[in-house]
Design an enzyme around this catalytic site. Structure first.
Site, PDB file in Angstrom:
ATOM      1  N   GLU B 101     -32.428  28.704  -2.220  1.00 23.88           N
ATOM      2  CA  GLU B 101     -31.479  29.717  -1.749  1.00 23.88           C
ATOM      3  C   GLU B 101     -32.129  30.697  -0.783  1.00 23.88           C
ATOM      4  O   GLU B 101     -31.505  31.140   0.182  1.00 23.88           O
ATOM      5  CB  GLU B 101     -30.862  30.453  -2.938  1.00 23.88           C
ATOM      6  CG  GLU B 101     -29.932  29.579  -3.793  1.00 23.88           C
ATOM      7  CD  GLU B 101     -30.653  28.574  -4.672  1.00 23.88           C
ATOM      8  OE1 GLU B 101     -31.884  28.710  -4.859  1.00 23.88           O
ATOM      9  OE2 GLU B 101     -30.009  27.638  -5.168  1.00 23.88           O
ATOM     10  N   HIS B 171     -22.771  30.121 -14.774  1.00 22.32           N
ATOM     11  CA  HIS B 171     -21.719  29.566 -13.909  1.00 22.32           C
ATOM     12  C   HIS B 171     -20.496  30.460 -13.998  1.00 22.32           C
ATOM     13  O   HIS B 171     -19.371  29.990 -13.900  1.00 22.32           O
ATOM     14  CB  HIS B 171     -21.379  28.127 -14.319  1.00 22.32           C
ATOM     15  CG  HIS B 171     -22.534  27.176 -14.173  1.00 22.32           C
ATOM     16  ND1 HIS B 171     -23.482  27.012 -15.139  1.00 22.32           N
ATOM     17  CD2 HIS B 171     -22.901  26.367 -13.149  1.00 22.32           C
ATOM     18  CE1 HIS B 171     -24.388  26.131 -14.728  1.00 22.32           C
ATOM     19  NE2 HIS B 171     -24.067  25.723 -13.528  1.00 22.32           N
TER      20      HIS B 171
HETATM   21  C1  LIG Z   1     -31.337  28.240  -8.404  1.00 23.00           C
HETATM   22  C2  LIG Z   1     -30.336  27.156  -8.568  1.00 23.00           C
HETATM   23  N1  LIG Z   1     -29.697  26.661  -7.498  1.00 23.00           N
HETATM   24  C3  LIG Z   1     -28.771  25.693  -7.638  1.00 23.00           C
HETATM   25  C4  LIG Z   1     -28.452  25.197  -8.868  1.00 23.00           C
HETATM   26  C5  LIG Z   1     -27.370  24.140  -9.023  1.00 23.00           C
HETATM   27  N2  LIG Z   1     -27.960  22.852  -9.416  1.00 23.00           N
HETATM   28  C6  LIG Z   1     -28.032  22.479 -10.705  1.00 23.00           C
HETATM   29  S1  LIG Z   1     -28.849  21.054 -10.901  1.00 23.00           S
HETATM   30  C7  LIG Z   1     -29.107  20.876  -9.245  1.00 23.00           C
HETATM   31  C8  LIG Z   1     -29.888  19.716  -8.735  1.00 23.00           C
HETATM   32  C9  LIG Z   1     -31.256  19.633  -9.330  1.00 23.00           C
HETATM   33  O1  LIG Z   1     -31.909  18.462  -8.925  1.00 23.00           O
HETATM   34  P1  LIG Z   1     -33.324  18.048  -9.461  1.00 23.00           P
HETATM   35  O2  LIG Z   1     -34.210  19.242  -9.533  1.00 23.00           O
HETATM   36  O3  LIG Z   1     -33.803  16.916  -8.669  1.00 23.00           O
HETATM   37  O4  LIG Z   1     -33.070  17.617 -10.982  1.00 23.00           O
HETATM   38  P2  LIG Z   1     -32.223  16.378 -11.540  1.00 23.00           P
HETATM   39  O5  LIG Z   1     -30.825  16.855 -11.716  1.00 23.00           O
HETATM   40  O6  LIG Z   1     -32.331  15.280 -10.558  1.00 23.00           O
HETATM   41  O7  LIG Z   1     -32.816  16.051 -12.848  1.00 23.00           O
HETATM   42  C10 LIG Z   1     -28.527  21.950  -8.562  1.00 23.00           C
HETATM   43  C11 LIG Z   1     -28.514  22.105  -7.101  1.00 23.00           C
HETATM   44  C12 LIG Z   1     -29.140  25.752  -9.963  1.00 23.00           C
HETATM   45  N3  LIG Z   1     -28.911  25.327 -11.229  1.00 23.00           N
HETATM   46  N4  LIG Z   1     -30.069  26.711  -9.802  1.00 23.00           N
END
Ligand SMILES: Cc1ncc(C[n+]2csc(CCOP(=O)(O)OP(=O)(O)O)c2C)c(N)n1
Ligand SMILES: [Mg+2]
Lengths: 478, 366
Positions: B101, B171
């Site tokens: 972000e 959320h």
């Molecule tokens: C600071 C923040 N930004 C955005 C999100 C929304 N979000 C939740 S999971 C995710 C993707 C995470 O991907 P990754 O780290 O590769 O983990 P995976 O889901 O593949 O296990 C996002 C963008 C969040 N939870 N926290």
């Protein structure tokens, strides 16, 4: 105007005389009169900072030495004129007359450690000392349990019994094998797709269900969304949705273990997506500089919701970044149970014995949708999912191996599945019937002691509930 | 390399004016009624995320130097607000960013400082905090600290906010008050699809950085007739959406629907409520609120965010300053509790219709 001017000058004088700041304000930052000189030579941080400002040649901090916080020995420093290289903080830097930029990455990608091939045949022969029959079977049965747990809870969400769920499909080996290589004293700071670690540590199916249903027995008191597990008893710090925040925190936890000379380390898990957050970089750098016994475990599963890793970074994955921060790093086949187990076991040994961070990048695949709120067929090919689900399935692969050892058979498989299924159904039933947490849990734990504004709000809420009971779900003890 | 500037004073070579030139042909809508007299006048029934999506289509179409980016926006975004944009305008103008972000906002500031319209998406308002420094210390002060040599006025940060019934801590938050404490940015929150489209286009074209919070509870739920055209609704202009004489209610975003119900119920008890949608939280339209309170002599403010330090406190203080002698009762605040946003306790946390109705009655009968 005049008054203002005098006032501001007064402020400046005040600042000037404050200890710690003169280095900045009287522009003697490059001189020895700054506070750094007050520190003696054994203060590594103070001395390093000071010397690097000076840019003086003639003393060496070996790259590796930073790992051991050795006191600098002034006698070793070479102040002779030397045009071959510079002794620069961090070690000797040789000069070259060739103008050449480093490559954006090494030609050869960092290799991926594996023990079993795709069909579960052993490539390395000496696994017998690494893994007993008992452990091998427990690894297998835990992976099956994890997968069944995911299937049934995911189904419960589909039926509207819980509001949300996240599976670890495809990452069962990453979850279970990494947990198996640790001791329960090692502290876990998870992301959210590592509930297999909790399962391995003995979190019961009932405990899982209680959290998902947010009932009275949920340790989180129903305050967080499903899958935000935590267990003080099992050294598993409660999941938090904001990504990567746990990574620098893990370094602080590790530093504490270090200071207390504990025979334990910290493991923090995170995804490929999370590795883009600032907190990831802060955490790695802190760990390297503070020599913290922490394992950074990246589950590189190719996707962050809909974002493929090609949109996430251009480095050779995460392992390359570990190295850039001065952290020994390894890439491992995340769908090879034995390789993950072995890598984490060795990483743990290094982290604790050598008191330093280690990074593991496990290559795997998020076979399921991101969560129950996601439909991943909108952004990725079905064939891709199918390929990882079948041909690269970590459970199938490992089962081939355990069966070949003569440690597992169809009969045991059927028995295991039957029993886990029964336990899960039972856990759901019990969780569903347990009461919701009492209303007062809405107000407790905001602070150690409840302040007066919350006491007042609790009183007024109770009046509102009495007046408008129809507005509120039943089952809450007011 | 000099950064081009937008949105500074009125010189003929001013890039902002060139960009703004595109929008001078679009009508400003003073009130919803005016939407009916748009030139071709066609409206379409649509929900809030579709209205946002339409605004983004128009923004990208009407200004070739506008960009849309953020986590997962390439495939349409987790709330579908960016659907079809990458396909239509190409991956160089609509793209996924790495998951970061602070990167999204910092990148957006730089892009905007070069005279572009940077439309950044933060996936949830709850995840805007890593970008707090970029917003508070950078975007908000970019113009002021450079003596107006530079500005990032082309920056708009969109983020879904608020309760959804099952979002728990991360959320559900309504973080608007943090940003209302920051001179140099604008904070805008729409209440409905039509408002969302017109206000978002104004924010995108406004010469100041704007944080635009979208009520995610209403993304699918709120459906309204929305003009198909390119139109903008004025910022810093509140709207009286229900006229009354006994008490003034002020709110914004999703909470207005709850307040509206409370007003309707109060009406049955013979209490006439005036309801104001503030729309822009900073700089806010004190005059409209003051005029209303001078008429009714009573004020109630409601928001989902925790009551302590919420924006209701600011409104309340300002109105006491302006209407002290006219007030017939203490100003009432019906807001979220001073706890983190809870999951199973959400119904208890929320500023419900009946909490508002009780406060209306208590204020009127004070
Ligand atoms: C600071 C923040 N930004 C955005 C999100 C929304 N979000 C939740 S999971 C995710 C993707 C995470 O991907 P990754 O780290 O590769 O983990 P995976 O889901 O593949 O296990 C996002 C963008 C969040 N939870 N926290
Ligand atoms: Mg991932």
């Amino acid at each position: 105007m005049a008054v203002l001017l005098r006032k501001s000058r007064g402020a400046l004088q005040f600042v000037k005389t404050r200890p710690g700041l003169p280095g900045i304000l009287n522009s003697r930052i490059f001189s020895c009169s700054s506070y750094h000189c007050k520190s003696n030579n054994t203060s590594r941080n103070g001395y390093t900072l000071h010397s690097s400002f000076l840019g003086l040649p003639g003393y060496s901090v070996r790259f590796q030495a930073s790992l051991h916080s050795k006191a600098l020995q002034l006698e070793d420093h070479d102040y002779s004129v030397n045009d071959q290289d510079w002794d620069f903080p961090g070690g000797k830097v040789p000069f070259t007359t060739k103008i050449k930029f480093t490559a954006d990455s090494s030609e050869d990608r960092i290799h991926c450690y594996r023990i079993l091939d795709s069909s579960g045949h052993q490539i390395l022969s000496n696994t017998s000392e690494m893994i007993s029959k008992e452990l091998a079977v427990k690894l297998y049965s835990s992976m099956v349990t994890l997968q069944m747990l995911d299937t049934i809870f995911n189904e419960a969400q589909r039926q509207g019994r819980i509001s949300f769920y996240i599976t670890s499909y495809g990452e069962e080996a990453v979850n279970i094998a990494s947990a198996a290589a640790l001791s329960n004293d090692d502290v876990i700071l998870p992301q959210y797709r590592e509930h297999g670690v909790l399962l391995w540590r003995g979190f019961s199916l009932q405990e899982f269900a209680n959290q998902l249903f947010g009932n009275r027995a949920d340790y989180g008191k129903g305050r967080q969304m499903p899958i935000h597990y935590g267990s003080n008893k099992l050294n598993y710090i409660t999941v938090s949705s904001p990504l990567a925040t746990q990574i620098p925190q893990a370094v602080g936890v590790a530093y504490s273990l270090k200071m207390e000379k504990k025979d334990a380390c910290v493991v923090t898990y995170f995804g490929d997506g999370s590795s883009s957050e600032g907190d990831f970089h802060a955490g790695l750098n802190f760990a390297a500089v503070l020599d913290a016994p922490v394992i950074f475990f990246c589950r590189n599963n190719g996707w962050a919701i809909s974002t493929p890793i090609t949109d996430q970074f251009r480095s050779d994955g995460i392992a390359a970044k570990g190295q850039a921060y001065g952290i020994p790093s390894i890439r491992v086949d995340g769908n090879d149970v034995l390789a993950v187990y072995d890598a984490v076991r060795k990483a743990r040994e290094m982290a604790i014995k050598e008191q330093r961070p280690v990074l593991i990048e496990a290559l795997t695949y998020r076979v399921g949708h991101h969560s129950t709120s996601d439909d991943s067929t909108k952004y990725r090919a079905l064939e891709e999912i199918e390929h990882w689900k079948t041909a690269r399935n970590p459970i199938f692969r490992y089962r081939n191996w355990v069966e070949r050892q003569g440690w597992w058979n169809e009969e045991q498989e059927t028995e295991l599945r039957k029993s886990v299924r029964k336990q899960l159904m039972n856990a759901i039933q019990v969780a569903e019937q347990l009461d919701t947490p009492p209303l007062t849990d809405l107000f407790t734990d905001v602070y150690h002691d409840m302040p007066s504004n919350l006491k007042e709000q609790e009183r007024s809420l109770k009046e509102t509930i009495k007046k408008h009971p129809q507005d509120y779900p039943s089952g809450f003890v007011v | 390399m000099a950064m081009r500037r937008i949105g500074s004073s009125s010189g003929p070579n001013n890039l902002f004016n060139i960009c703004r030139g595109l929008s001078t042909t679009t009508p400003w809508l003073g009130s919803p009624d005016e939407t009916k007299i748009l030139r071709n006048g066609t409206t379409k029934s649509m929900n809030l995320f579709t209205a946002i999506n339409q605004a983004l289509h128009i923004a990208l179409d009407s200004d070739p130097r506008s960009y849309v980016f953020g986590e997962d926006v390439g495939f349409g975004g987790v709330f579908r607000c960016t659907t079809g944009l990458a396909h239509r305008f190409g991956k160089q103008r609509v793209f996924n960013t790495p998951l970061c972000e602070q990167g999204i906002v910092g990148f957006g500031i730089g892009l905007a400082a070069m005279g572009n319209r940077a439309i950044a998406e933060i996936q949830f308002a709850d995840y805007i905090y890593p970008a707090f420094d970029q917003i508070v210390n950078e975007a908000a002060k970019f113009r002021y600290r450079s003596g107006n040599q530079f500005n990032c006025g082309g920056l708009t940060i969109r983020a879904p906010y608020g309760a959804v019934g099952h979002g728990g801590h991360y959320h559900s938050q309504s973080p608007e008050a943090f940003f209302c404490h920051v001179p140099g940015i604008k904070v805008v929150i729409p209440r409905s699809p039509r408002e969302a489209k017109g206000l978002l286009l104004s924010c995108i074209r406004d010469p100041n950085p704007v944080v635009f919070f979208e009520p995610k509870w209403l993304y699918r739920l709120a459906v309204e007739e929305v003009p198909e055209d390119d139109y903008m609704l004025p910022l810093s202009q509140a709207e009286v959406i229900r006229e009354g004489s006994d008490i003034t209610l002020v709110g914004w975003g999703a909470q207005l629907a709850v307040m509206e119900q409370a007003c309707a119920d109060a009406q049955k008890d013979g209490i006439s409520c005036e309801l104001i949608d503030l729309k822009t939280l900073i700089p806010w339209d004190k005059e409209t609120v003051e005029a209303s309170v001078q008429k009714t002599g009573r004020l109630l403010i409601s928001h989902e965010a925790p009551v302590t330090g919420g924006f209701a406190a600011e409104i309340s203080a300002s109105l006491v300053e302006r209407c002290f002698l006219r007030l017939e009762a203490p100003i009432a605040r019906v807001c979220g509790l001073d706890t983190p946003f809870p999951l199973v306790f959400e119904p208890f946390y929320m500023p419900t219709k009946n909490k508002i109705l009780d406060a209306i009655k208590a204020t009127v009968n004070y």
